[in-house]
Design an enzyme around this catalytic site. Structure first.
Site, PDB file in Angstrom:
ATOM      1  N   HIS A  93      -4.018  -0.029   8.647  1.00 25.85           N
ATOM      2  CA  HIS A  93      -4.500  -0.923   7.584  1.00 25.85           C
ATOM      3  C   HIS A  93      -3.260  -1.459   6.877  1.00 25.85           C
ATOM      4  O   HIS A  93      -2.810  -0.914   5.888  1.00 25.85           O
ATOM      5  CB  HIS A  93      -5.378  -0.121   6.625  1.00 25.85           C
ATOM      6  CG  HIS A  93      -6.014  -0.948   5.556  1.00 25.85           C
ATOM      7  ND1 HIS A  93      -6.751  -2.076   5.822  1.00 25.85           N
ATOM      8  CD2 HIS A  93      -6.042  -0.799   4.206  1.00 25.85           C
ATOM      9  CE1 HIS A  93      -7.193  -2.581   4.684  1.00 25.85           C
ATOM     10  NE2 HIS A  93      -6.772  -1.829   3.689  1.00 25.85           N
ATOM     11  N   ASP A 145     -11.356  -4.789   7.484  1.00 24.47           N
ATOM     12  CA  ASP A 145     -10.485  -5.766   8.146  1.00 24.47           C
ATOM     13  C   ASP A 145     -11.284  -6.601   9.150  1.00 24.47           C
ATOM     14  O   ASP A 145     -11.076  -7.813   9.268  1.00 24.47           O
ATOM     15  CB  ASP A 145      -9.317  -5.045   8.838  1.00 24.47           C
ATOM     16  CG  ASP A 145      -8.414  -4.342   7.828  1.00 24.47           C
ATOM     17  OD1 ASP A 145      -8.250  -4.875   6.716  1.00 24.47           O
ATOM     18  OD2 ASP A 145      -7.887  -3.252   8.137  1.00 24.47           O
ATOM     19  N   ARG A 156     -13.424  -9.124   7.279  1.00 27.15           N
ATOM     20  CA  ARG A 156     -12.597 -10.267   6.841  1.00 27.15           C
ATOM     21  C   ARG A 156     -12.348 -11.208   8.023  1.00 27.15           C
ATOM     22  O   ARG A 156     -12.486 -12.431   7.909  1.00 27.15           O
ATOM     23  CB  ARG A 156     -11.248  -9.758   6.300  1.00 27.15           C
ATOM     24  CG  ARG A 156     -11.380  -9.144   4.929  1.00 27.15           C
ATOM     25  CD  ARG A 156     -10.050  -8.645   4.379  1.00 27.15           C
ATOM     26  NE  ARG A 156     -10.246  -8.159   3.019  1.00 27.15           N
ATOM     27  CZ  ARG A 156      -9.567  -7.183   2.452  1.00 27.15           C
ATOM     28  NH1 ARG A 156      -8.603  -6.554   3.116  1.00 27.15           N
ATOM     29  NH2 ARG A 156      -9.813  -6.817   1.217  1.00 27.15           N
ATOM     30  N   ARG A 192       0.848  -1.207   0.000  1.00 28.24           N
ATOM     31  CA  ARG A 192       0.000   0.000   0.000  1.00 28.24           C
ATOM     32  C   ARG A 192       0.879   1.251   0.000  1.00 28.24           C
ATOM     33  O   ARG A 192       0.511   2.271  -0.572  1.00 28.24           O
ATOM     34  CB  ARG A 192      -0.934  -0.025   1.219  1.00 28.24           C
ATOM     35  CG  ARG A 192      -1.978  -1.126   1.152  1.00 28.24           C
ATOM     36  CD  ARG A 192      -2.887  -1.127   2.353  1.00 28.24           C
ATOM     37  NE  ARG A 192      -3.885  -2.198   2.275  1.00 28.24           N
ATOM     38  CZ  ARG A 192      -3.737  -3.405   2.808  1.00 28.24           C
ATOM     39  NH1 ARG A 192      -2.633  -3.719   3.455  1.00 28.24           N
ATOM     40  NH2 ARG A 192      -4.693  -4.311   2.690  1.00 28.24           N
TER      41      ARG A 192
HETATM   42  P1  A3D Z   1      -9.524   2.018  -9.678  1.00 31.30           P
HETATM   43  O1  A3D Z   1     -10.491   0.995 -10.154  1.00 31.30           O
HETATM   44  O2  A3D Z   1      -8.260   2.235 -10.420  1.00 31.30           O
HETATM   45  O3  A3D Z   1     -10.333   3.405  -9.568  1.00 31.30           O
HETATM   46  C1  A3D Z   1      -9.734   4.611  -9.230  1.00 31.30           C
HETATM   47  C2  A3D Z   1     -10.469   5.692  -9.993  1.00 31.30           C
HETATM   48  O4  A3D Z   1      -9.981   6.970  -9.538  1.00 31.30           O
HETATM   49  C3  A3D Z   1     -10.267   5.643 -11.510  1.00 31.30           C
HETATM   50  O5  A3D Z   1     -11.517   5.565 -12.161  1.00 31.30           O
HETATM   51  C4  A3D Z   1      -9.541   6.953 -11.819  1.00 31.30           C
HETATM   52  O6  A3D Z   1      -9.882   7.501 -13.074  1.00 31.30           O
HETATM   53  C5  A3D Z   1     -10.028   7.826 -10.679  1.00 31.30           C
HETATM   54  N1  A3D Z   1      -9.225   9.026 -10.448  1.00 31.30           N
HETATM   55  C6  A3D Z   1      -7.877   9.172 -10.545  1.00 31.30           C
HETATM   56  N2  A3D Z   1      -7.536  10.450 -10.278  1.00 31.30           N
HETATM   57  C7  A3D Z   1      -8.679  11.110  -9.992  1.00 31.30           C
HETATM   58  C8  A3D Z   1      -8.987  12.454  -9.630  1.00 31.30           C
HETATM   59  N3  A3D Z   1      -8.010  13.355  -9.512  1.00 31.30           N
HETATM   60  N4  A3D Z   1     -10.269  12.773  -9.438  1.00 31.30           N
HETATM   61  C9  A3D Z   1     -11.269  11.875  -9.557  1.00 31.30           C
HETATM   62  N5  A3D Z   1     -11.037  10.577  -9.890  1.00 31.30           N
HETATM   63  C10 A3D Z   1      -9.764  10.213 -10.108  1.00 31.30           C
HETATM   64  O7  A3D Z   1      -9.107   1.709  -8.151  1.00 31.30           O
HETATM   65  P2  A3D Z   1     -10.043   1.061  -7.018  1.00 31.30           P
HETATM   66  O8  A3D Z   1     -11.394   1.663  -7.123  1.00 31.30           O
HETATM   67  O9  A3D Z   1      -9.871  -0.401  -7.026  1.00 31.30           O
HETATM   68  O10 A3D Z   1      -9.298   1.608  -5.702  1.00 31.30           O
HETATM   69  C11 A3D Z   1      -9.353   2.976  -5.368  1.00 31.30           C
HETATM   70  C12 A3D Z   1      -8.486   3.261  -4.158  1.00 31.30           C
HETATM   71  O11 A3D Z   1      -9.062   2.631  -3.008  1.00 31.30           O
HETATM   72  C13 A3D Z   1      -7.056   2.717  -4.252  1.00 31.30           C
HETATM   73  O12 A3D Z   1      -6.144   3.619  -3.696  1.00 31.30           O
HETATM   74  C14 A3D Z   1      -7.116   1.443  -3.419  1.00 31.30           C
HETATM   75  O13 A3D Z   1      -5.854   1.061  -2.906  1.00 31.30           O
HETATM   76  C15 A3D Z   1      -8.057   1.898  -2.314  1.00 31.30           C
HETATM   77  N6  A3D Z   1      -8.682   0.821  -1.560  1.00 31.30           N
HETATM   78  C16 A3D Z   1      -8.673   0.945  -0.203  1.00 31.30           C
HETATM   79  C17 A3D Z   1      -9.237  -0.049   0.566  1.00 31.30           C
HETATM   80  C18 A3D Z   1      -9.205   0.066   2.054  1.00 31.30           C
HETATM   81  O14 A3D Z   1      -9.635  -0.832   2.747  1.00 31.30           O
HETATM   82  C19 A3D Z   1      -8.663   1.264   2.674  1.00 31.30           C
HETATM   83  C20 A3D Z   1      -9.820  -1.165  -0.039  1.00 31.30           C
HETATM   84  C21 A3D Z   1      -9.836  -1.251  -1.430  1.00 31.30           C
HETATM   85  C22 A3D Z   1      -9.255  -0.241  -2.187  1.00 31.30           C
END
Ligand code: A3D
Length: 310
Positions: free
Chosen positions: A177, A150, A153, A90
């Site tokens: 996390h 978490d 899970r 991460r």
């Molecule tokens: P992904 O499917 O790549 O989606 C991210 C989206 O953010 C994409 O559609 C991008 O176009 C968009 N984006 C990028 N820059 C911008 C901006 N400036 N303004 C608006 N939108 C933008 O990723 P995801 O949906 O799988 O994950 C998103 C984030 O959540 C990542 O950092 C993951 O690591 C995090 N995440 C955290 C957890 C926790 O439990 C904390 C769990 C799962 C994912």
């Protein structure tokens, strides 16, 4: 009674899942899905809106690239940013996501100065600090999602080992996390019966280990991204408690000022979530071993926060 307006920034895997769960639970009058890529939030919002007759959603859902449409949101969930791929921690996401989260926060604050922000972007414990600093919001209006996931899970793995309904398992994961999270075996129970009376030490150690690396296990399978269905639901569990003033007790990354003997960092602790956001941190006595484990979490979070340069 009005339920309020929910904005979800980032219309990728987690943002779309969150929007889907918000609609299926009918928790907001208006849901706004935002992204930087033209067409993505519009198409996804349209798709999700067409589930309304089947799931009973009575509100409006909008897909947009303009923050004008987010005006006067009651709750904003930030999922914008990069997700992990195999071999990435991460922490590897930190520099790029700090820049994204800073820009998103500035735009959110401009149009919704009274909102409550739930941060999902990783590394979560540093990103929630970034939002706190950039927004200038009071600590009750900035909170991070991780502990709900978490803990879910952990509860799932315990239920599987015990052969019981997952909803009858109660368990709490505190701390960062990441690898230094703290699944509290002492407090885990099934219908009030301590799991320590039902499973061996070795079985519990294996479950704790699987919980700590539960996110990575999914990344290894997916190869192109990280978990999204349950993370989206976890963010909605929190948003629902705020929008509907449910006062759920959920483990969230909250800003600590002396609670559990810790100050100046966001860390996963049980909180009461209601209309005012983080209304209370539920403090309780920890054993020396648990306090030592939490200290390791604090050190790891501090390193992440230093790397943000804020
Ligand atoms: P992904 O499917 O790549 O989606 C991210 C989206 O953010 C994409 O559609 C991008 O176009 C968009 N984006 C990028 N820059 C911008 C901006 N400036 N303004 C608006 N939108 C933008 O990723 P995801 O949906 O799988 O994950 C998103 C984030 O959540 C990542 O950092 C993951 O690591 C995090 N995440 C955290 C957890 C926790 O439990 C904390 C769990 C799962 C994912």
């Amino acid at each position: 009674m009005p339920k309020g307006k929910l904005t979800i920034v980032g219309s990728g895997a987690v943002g779309t899942s969150a929007a889907h769960w918000a609609v299926s639970r009918n928790i907001a009058d208006e849901i706004v899905l935002v992204d930087v890529i033209e067409g993505i939030p519009q198409g996804k919002a349209l798709d999700i809106s067409q589930s309304a007759p089947l799931c009973g959603f009575t509100g409006k859902i909008v897909g947009t690239c303009s923050y004008e449409d987010t005006r006067e949101s009651n709750v904003v969930i930030i999922t914008a940013g990069l997700a992990r791929k195999p071999g990435m921690s991460r922490d590897d996401l930190l520099q790029k996501n700090v820049e994204i989260v800073k820009k998103v926060t500035e735009n959110i604050v401009k149009f919704s100065p009274d909102t409550i922000i739930i941060v999902v972007t990783n590394p979560i414990d540093a990103m929630v600090y970034t939002v706190f600093k950039v927004s200038g919001f009071p600590k009750n209006r900035v909170v991070g999602m991780a502990g709900v996931l978490d803990s879910s899970r952990y509860r799932t793995f315990l239920a599987q080992a015990l052969g019981v309904a997952p909803k009858d398992v109660t368990a709490l994961v505190m701390g960062i996390h990441g690898d230094n999270m703290l699944p509290l075996t002492r407090l885990a129970s099934v219908a009030g019966i301590p799991v320590e009376d039902l499973l061996s030490k070795k079985e519990l150690e294996e479950i704790v280990h699987r919980t700590k690396f539960g996110g990575g296990e999914i990344v290894e399978h997916l190869k192109t991204g990280s978990a999204f269905t349950t993370p989206g639901l976890c963010a909605i569990e929190m948003a629902q408690s705020i929008l509907l003033d449910e006062k759920r007790v959920l483990p969230c990354a909250a800003y600590l000022e002396g609670e559990f003997g810790i100050s100046g960092v966001f860390l996963g602790v049980p909180v009461v979530l209601g209309r005012k956001g983080v209304e209370r941190i539920v403090e309780f006595p920890l054993t020396q071993e648990e306090r030592d484990a939490l200290s390791k979490s604090v050190e790891a979070v501090k390193k992440q926060v230093e790397a943000t340069g804020l």
